[in-house]
Design an enzyme around this catalytic site. Structure first.
Site, PDB file in Angstrom:
ATOM      1  N   GLY A  15       0.584  -1.164   0.145  1.00  0.00           N
ATOM      2  CA  GLY A  15       0.295   0.129  -0.008  1.00  0.00           C
ATOM      3  C   GLY A  15       1.099   1.679   0.464  1.00  0.00           C
ATOM      4  O   GLY A  15       1.783   1.286   0.393  1.00  0.00           O
ATOM      5  N   ARG A  76       0.978  -5.525  -5.567  1.00  0.00           N
ATOM      6  CA  ARG A  76       1.647  -6.167  -5.323  1.00  0.00           C
ATOM      7  C   ARG A  76       1.483  -7.895  -5.990  1.00  0.00           C
ATOM      8  O   ARG A  76       0.563  -8.077  -6.462  1.00  0.00           O
ATOM      9  CB  ARG A  76      -0.194  -6.625  -3.830  1.00  0.00           C
ATOM     10  N   ASP A 107       5.122  -5.641   5.773  1.00  0.00           N
ATOM     11  CA  ASP A 107       5.393  -6.916   6.083  1.00  0.00           C
ATOM     12  C   ASP A 107       5.648  -8.192   4.589  1.00  0.00           C
ATOM     13  O   ASP A 107       6.781  -8.469   4.704  1.00  0.00           O
ATOM     14  CB  ASP A 107       4.483  -7.294   7.095  1.00  0.00           C
ATOM     15  N   THR A 129       4.124   2.557   5.412  1.00  0.00           N
ATOM     16  CA  THR A 129       2.808   1.936   5.840  1.00  0.00           C
ATOM     17  C   THR A 129       1.755   3.365   6.402  1.00  0.00           C
ATOM     18  O   THR A 129       2.611   3.008   8.223  1.00  0.00           O
ATOM     19  CB  THR A 129       2.454   0.816   6.206  1.00  0.00           C
ATOM     20  N   ASP A 131      -0.557   1.925   8.288  1.00  0.00           N
ATOM     21  CA  ASP A 131      -1.501   1.486   9.368  1.00  0.00           C
ATOM     22  C   ASP A 131      -0.527   1.844  10.878  1.00  0.00           C
ATOM     23  O   ASP A 131      -0.925   1.377  11.984  1.00  0.00           O
ATOM     24  CB  ASP A 131      -1.220  -0.001   9.347  1.00  0.00           C
ATOM     25  N   ASP A 133       1.900  -0.868  11.688  1.00  0.00           N
ATOM     26  CA  ASP A 133       1.677  -1.547  12.444  1.00  0.00           C
ATOM     27  C   ASP A 133       3.094  -2.725  12.055  1.00  0.00           C
ATOM     28  O   ASP A 133       2.995  -3.991  12.076  1.00  0.00           O
ATOM     29  CB  ASP A 133       0.268  -2.579  12.366  1.00  0.00           C
TER      30      ASP A 133
END
Length: 366
Positions: A15, A76, A107, A129, A131, A133
């Site tokens: 992303g 992706r 990741d 990212t 996020d 995360d």
């Protein structure tokens, strides 16, 4: 400095995130300053397979630091996970005499970087990212901008909520992480945040909204992380229907909190990066080049306590799995007791900070 490095590649994968362009710019200019050529790889790992690249000069990356998204594009690429796709990618890198690669993403991007390293291509990962995360780093590139984007949009929604005495249930991005939702809930004065990390009590929220409405509060904001499935629209309908029914029961129309649902979706991923994200991306980009040219590989660049540090990609990935409760048999094999203790300490600290932040939000959400 390792003299074998004549040319390196840089890609963005997964992303897109505001600040990726700043990272590519930093990688390019840092490498050029050290006498190393840079190839920009279009579309992430897909560009390796399809031989879609461009030489990056200092001028080529001019005026990119202000742009959101990624000018190298992203994809992706499932083909890269197969041995045949990997072989094509390696052949492309060898054709262009690329000695190492800086991979910017999340990741999944780091898993690809590890595969390249296993095939003899040194790699360094940079966490890009929205996020946030990636457990090994305090902040990822794009996280700050995403929060700012959410905040700007929620502030606008609050204006109309106040005018009409309404509630807005707003779903924000974040995948399986509630970082964006929780932090923006505090910053915008939301009455609650619904996140994957903390059990949510719908009944308590309904009671709070009714109590606050009786007390004269006119606007209500609830921030929901997309990682909480089957929640946002259903919750908005419940708040609307139950407060309306209460108003009819008590013959008091003011108790009806008309509730709207808003999904910000990919708006959260766009826009010009904030100062914080530009600085973080720049520092990480330069450090990535230094580590690569020093002969290092299989590392991810992290920010810990305001300092730019490095962590082994495998350590980062297993740490993520441990934090998210998705470990599989054998994943901990090969790690020393000291490393496992370090992982547990990092996770304990992260959970503590998260719990304290949530408690702060809950205390002030009135």
């Amino acid at each position: 400095m390792a003299t074998k490095f004549r040319k390196i590649g840089v890609l963005t994968s997964g992303g897109d995130a505001p600040g990726m362009n700043a990272a590519v710019r930093a990688v390019t200019r840092a490498a050029l300053a050290r006498g190393v050529q840079v190839m920009g790889i279009y579309g992430g790992y897909r560009g390796m397979i399809d031989d879609d690249m461009i030489e990056l000069t200092s001028r080529e990356v001019s005026n990119k630091i202000t742009l959101g998204g990624t000018f190298l594009y992203s994809d992706r690429c499932l083909e890269f996970k197969e041995e045949a796709g990997m072989k094509k990618a390696i052949e492309t890198l060898k054709k262009h005499e690329i000695d190492g690669v800086v991979c910017i993403g999340g990741d999944g991007t780091f898993r690809g970087a590890t595969d390249l390293s296993a095939h003899g291509i040194p790699t360094i990962g940079i966490p890009g990212t929205i996020d946030n995360d990636i457990t090994a780093t305090d902040n990822t590139i794009g996280f700050d901008t995403a929060m700012q984007t959410v905040l700007e949009n929620v502030d606008r929604l609050r204006d109309t909520c106040e005018s009409h005495a309404r509630c807005n249930v707003i779903e924000v991005m974040g995948r399986g992480a509630g970082d964006i939702a929780l932090n923006t809930a505090i910053a915008c004065g939301a009455v609650d945040a619904v996140i994957p990390e903390v059990k949510f009590d719908e009944d308590a929220l309904l009671k709070k909204i009714v109590r606050l409405r009786r007390d004269g509060k006119r606007n209500f904001i609830v921030i929901v992380s997309e990682g909480v499935e089957d929640c946002s629209e259903r919750l908005a309908k419940r708040i609307n229907d139950e407060t309306k029914a209460l108003g009819e029961k008590e013959n008091d129309k003011t108790l009806w909190v008309e509730t709207k649902f808003c999904r910000l979706a990919h708006v959260v991923r766009g826009g010009s990066p904030t100062l914080s994200d530009r600085l973080l991306a720049t520092k990480m980009g330069v450090r990535a080049v230094d580590e690569l040219l020093a002969g290092k590989s299989d590392l991810v660049i992290c920010e810990k306590g305001g300092e730019i540090v490095t962590t082994e990609i495998k350590f980062s990935q297993v740490l993520d799995r441990m934090y998210k409760g998705t470990l599989k048999d054998g994943m901990l094999d090969g790690f020393t007791k000291e490393q496992l203790d370090e992982m547990k300490a990092i996770i304990a600290e992260k959970k503590k900070v998260f719990e304290e932040t949530y408690a702060l939000m809950a205390e002030l959400a009135n």
